[in-house]
Design an enzyme around this catalytic site. Structure first.
Site, mmCIF file in Angstrom:
data_model
loop_
_atom_site.group_PDB
_atom_site.id
_atom_site.type_symbol
_atom_site.label_atom_id
_atom_site.label_comp_id
_atom_site.label_asym_id
_atom_site.label_seq_id
_atom_site.Cartn_x
_atom_site.Cartn_y
_atom_site.Cartn_z
ATOM 1 C CD GLU A 1 -2.833 -1.213 2.396
ATOM 2 O OE1 GLU A 1 -3.838 -1.935 2.343
ATOM 3 O OE2 GLU A 1 -2.507 -0.562 3.417
ATOM 4 C CD GLU B 1 -4.019 -5.900 1.915
ATOM 5 O OE1 GLU B 1 -2.796 -5.703 1.899
ATOM 6 O OE2 GLU B 1 -4.796 -5.389 2.757
#
Length: 901
Positions: free
Chosen positions: A481, A546
């Site tokens: 991320e 995710e």
């Protein structure tokens, strides 16, 4: 007394001709460094006073050694972790330790070179051998291998004394409840989750120690290292077909550690052919030699799981002197495969390709096999095998953890699992978000972590050299991320340009290179339970790295991780401290819709039903929009590195929960599925190859097996296709439930239940549950390819699923051999046996064993229906495998049944 204590941990190396590398795993002792008053030179010149030293676990961490010696309690059990001092409060010196061992070596002639190798130390280390410091610079970094030529330092007749002083990370961080604590651990090149995350408590020593293998290697005057087989597979291939040629280029680094010129010949042997090159290596020099490219006719291509066979080839690189004596060799295992990708504007996401074919990614995120880094090839094999059994084709190794060990990649190679490997960056620690918990450094400063870019880059280079040969290694990602700092990211990208076609580089897991985020926020998630219908109707990230949900373990796992007094059913916000400590994720009121739990076992059983429904819906919802809305998804997450109560398909004890089997049913490569959006049945082929000669069958019954609707046909199924086959007669009711509905809103709250299916004219006797059985078999053999069952409670009354009349199942073992058994089950009663769970237990005490592989579990058997179950216990410890075993069956409406194996 002193002599007896010291000699008890001597290790004598046995260096066999067939194996030039010997592990140093036994005989280690450890002591806190502050308790030693001499330096490493004196410590390795004469035997130290044994007082205060304890047996050490190597490879392992300081905390592992303390646990194994009873100095601290097992931190994974209950709230024991709170009884262990944290490095933030105790200080780095508290977990700074000396590790010591001694060994002898067999007689070696003057032409042999001896190397001491460390595959992983966290975080700083001084290494002493026989009074000499092996490196005058203290080396840092968790992901750097160390290799020393110790030939001149060895005692040929007596003992060799080895001591390693290990220090923790320089910035262990405050475990203040944040993701990675206060985030400062990101300043070092180490694993970031050890100060704690939202799925694990802090690891008190931050995994300080000699955490990976220590070995002694013996070579001749040339050391062959980092052998590599770089493959090329041009064009688009199809599995199982006659293949055009593929190509491989071998290379290796050749090191001459001596003071003399070495002449000889480097050779690569592969599939019966060889290539040779005469070489002269100057004293104290090294050179990387690349062989000319070799062609392989009609190669066996390495394919991901579900597409084809993950074929592997052996090769060996040797260096011989002028007399033909082998000075060193390196054995390789590799696979012919080609990596590629392109951005698809129609979906707004990247499409990944393998051997010229696009790959619909269905996989999971992986943290670490064990949070204390107790890693083993056997456990790696069992865990990776579980991912293959779930029909996954990719594992993402998450950036807050480690670069996994070669044995993990070996297992992925064998099982056809592609690996997305994050590097050691996370948005949480490295400054993606403003965060009041992280007051130590500003967001701007955190975005420049790590402190030592050079160390990070050297670590990338070293780990890539160690792992690049594995065909499973597919994606290298700069961070979770968040990317590495811009300059570092550019350098990594340049380094990986040389691997185009072999590996793919992404700067971050939510990069615009991967997907166009049209929803807003971080381009991953959500992470909690959803209505099954949500996965079919709510268009989400077109490639989702995710997406997570619940994952309560079975009852056996709960009893292994906490005291009986703590096994209390959570109710709303009333969750006891042990459950909170182990990161329990609630089910949003959905369990109660199945009927108020009568106790802990009933609560867990109902949670398993929701696990199954949740993950099958997730898999089928994404698959139903393959190449339309989505190019792939990765579940957050398949496992936890400690006994946790959320987001997992199997627990830390390697027992699969029902989510494992729900996901497995939803991801069969050629699959017959029910879509709750239009109440139709579709056949899906998520592979590139047309499948011919298939028989498709569908049958809808009530709980007593009474047939309501039935269809069957033979057909071929095109590659990469989703085809509507039938619209079953569901009596005009709203079949909004996939496997029954549960409540739940987008943010995990409580919602309304959708109506289940009701057959027209049903008598109303019993509880009114309908079962839809879908099946694909091969016409030629009758063997099953896919088997899927859905359940529809009348009028959406979910409690009817758990209040069916009593069923009767009988079972018999048909055959067994070498830990593999075939069991025949039959429903001999008048009502469906619902959600029957099977486990293998020891006959002596009734305790469950794991890991066990069953080809199906949590099954539905209609009256008169038979099912053959394959039970595989070959991955269980040998002592347990060789005791009398029983197959234990239990279900919502089934009293326990025992089948002797």
């Amino acid at each position: 007394m002193k002599r007896a204590l010291v000699i008890s941990y001597i290790l004598t190396l046995t260096l066999l001709a067939s194996s030039q590398e010997t592990p140093l795993t036994t005989g280690w002792r450890a002591i806190r460094a502050s308790e030693v008053t001499i330096d490493g030179g004196r410590l390795t010149t004469a035997d130290p006073d044994p007082a205060g030293w304890m047996n050490a676990t190597v490879p392992g961490t300081v905390l592992t050694t303390l646990v194994n010696n009873g100095q601290v309690p097992d931190p994974w059990y209950g709230m024991n972790n709170e009884k262990i001092p944290d490095i933030w409060n105790a200080g780095r010196d508290y977990y700074t330790y000396w590790f010591f061992t001694r060994f002898t070596i067999p007689e070696l002639d003057s032409t042999r070179q001896v190397w001491l190798k460390f595959r992983g130390i966290n975080y700083r280390a001084e290494i002493w051998l026989n009074g000499t410091l092996l490196d005058d610079t203290i080396r840092e970094g968790m992901f750097i291998r160390r290799k020393f030529n110790v030939t001149a330092l060895l005692n040929r007749q007596g003992y060799n004394r080895l001591a390693v002083r290990v220090e923790p990370p320089l910035n262990p961080g405050n475990p203040n409840g944040g993701q990675g604590g206060d985030g400062t651990i990101g300043r070092d090149v180490t694993m970031q989750f050890t100060p704690g995350w939202d799925w694990i408590q802090p690891v008190r020593d931050r995994n300080t120690g000699i955490w990976d293998a220590v070995t002694i290697e013996v070579t001749g005057d040339i050391d062959v290292r980092d052998g590599y087989a770089r493959t090329r597979v041009p064009g688009a291939r199809l599995p199982g077909e006659l293949q055009d040629p593929a190509f491989v280029t071998f290379s290796a680094e050749l090191v001459n550690p001596t003071d003399r010129l070495v002449e000889g010949e480097v050779t690569v042997s592969f599939m019966g052919s060889t290539d040779k090159k005469k070489m002269k290596l100057e004293p104290r020099s090294s050179v990387t030699y690349k062989f000319p490219e070799m062609k392989q006719t009609d190669p066996r291509i390495w394919w991901p799981n579900g597409m084809g066979q993950p074929s592997l080839y052996p090769a060996v690189i040797t260096f011989n002197d002028k007399k033909g004596n082998t000075l060193d060799r390196e054995d390789l295992m590799f696979g012919f495969r080609e990596a590629g990708s392109y951005f698809d504007d129609s979906t707004g996401a990247r499409v990944f390709t393998i051997n010229g074919q696009k790959l619909f990614v269905r996989g999971a995120n992986w943290i670490a096999s064990d949070g204390m880094l107790r890693l083993s090839p056997a456990r790696y094999e069992a865990e990776v095998k579980m991912h293959a059994e779930m029909n996954m084709n990719m594992i993402r190794v998450w950036g807050g953890s480690i670069t996994e060990r070669p044995e993990f990649y070996d297992a992925c190679d064998r099982n056809g699992i592609l690996v997305w490997q994050d590097l050691w960056i996370t948005g949480d620690c490295n400054g993606r978000w403003l965060d009041t918990v992280r007051k130590a450094d500003s967001q701007e400063v955190r975005r420049m972590y790590p402190d030592d870019d050079s160390l990070f880059l050297r670590s990338v280079d070293d780990q890539l050299r160690m792992l690049r040969n594995h065909p499973s290694l597919y994606i290298i990602c700069g961070g979770n991320e968040f990317p590495p700092p811009a300059e570092l990211d550019t350098l990594i990208r340049r380094k990986l340009e040389a691997f185009k076609g072999s590996h793919i580089y992404l700067s971050e897991s939510t990069s615009p290179e991967l997907l166009h985020n049209t929803i807003g926020g971080t381009a991953d998630g959500p992470y909690n339970i959803r209505e099954p219908l949500w996965f079919f109707t709510e268009k989400w990230h077109p490639f989702n790295p995710e997406i997570g949900s619940v994952g309560l373990p079975n009852m056996e796992g709960l009893t292994r991780m906490m005291d009986e007094k703590d096994l209390v059913v959570p109710s709303g916000r009333e969750v006891n401290e042990v459950w909170r400590y182990h990161k329990y994720m609630g089910y949003g009121g959905m369990i109660e819709k199945l009927g108020e739990p009568s106790g802990m076992a009933d609560f867990v059983r109902k949670a398993q039903l929701l696990n199954f429904e949740q993950y099958r819906a997730m898999a089928e919802g994404y698959t139903s929009r393959m190449w339309d809305w989505y190019t792939g998804f990765l579940v957050w997450k398949s496992q936890n590195p400690w006994p946790a109560l959320k987001g997992q398909f199997y627990d830390w004890f390697l027992d699969q929960n029902a989510g494992f089997y729900g996901f497995r049913h939803g991801t069969v490569p050629v699959h017959l599925m029910f879509n709750p959006v239009d109440s139709a049945i579709y056949v899906v082929n998520s592979t590139p190859k047309e499948r011919k000669g298939l028989r498709l069958e569908a049958k809808l019954t009530d709980e007593y097996g009474k047939e309501i609707w039935k269809k069957a046909e033979e057909r071929a199924v095109e590659g990469y296709s989703i085809t509507k086959v039938w619209e079953p007669d569901l009596g005009g009711s709203t079949a909004g439930a996939l496997g029954g509905t549960q409540g739940g809103t987008r943010d995990g709250g409580q919602g309304s239940a959708l109506g289940g299916a009701q057959a027209e004219g049903q008598s109303g006797t019993g509880t009114g549950v309908q079962f839809l059985k879908l099946r694909i078999t091969y016409v030629s053999t009758g063997l099953p390819l896919d088997d899927n069952t859905y359940w529809f409670p009348r009028n959406g009354a979910r409690a009817s699923l758990t209040s069916l009349p009593g069923a009767k199942v009988v079972g018999q073992m048909m055959k067994g051999n070498n830990g593999k058994y075939t069991v025949d089950l039959a429903n001999s009663g008048t009502v469906a046996a619902f959600f029957v769970r099977m486990k293998v237990i020891r006959a002596t005490d009734g305790e469950m064993i794991s890991p066990v592989f069953l080809d199906d579990n949590y099954i539905v058997l209609l009256p008169g229906e038979r099912k053959t179950i394959q039970v595989d216990v070959t991955d269980v410890r040998e002592d347990e495998r060789n005791t009398p075993l029983l197959l234990h069956l239990e279900g919502f409406n089934l009293q326990p049944v025992i089948v002797r194996l």
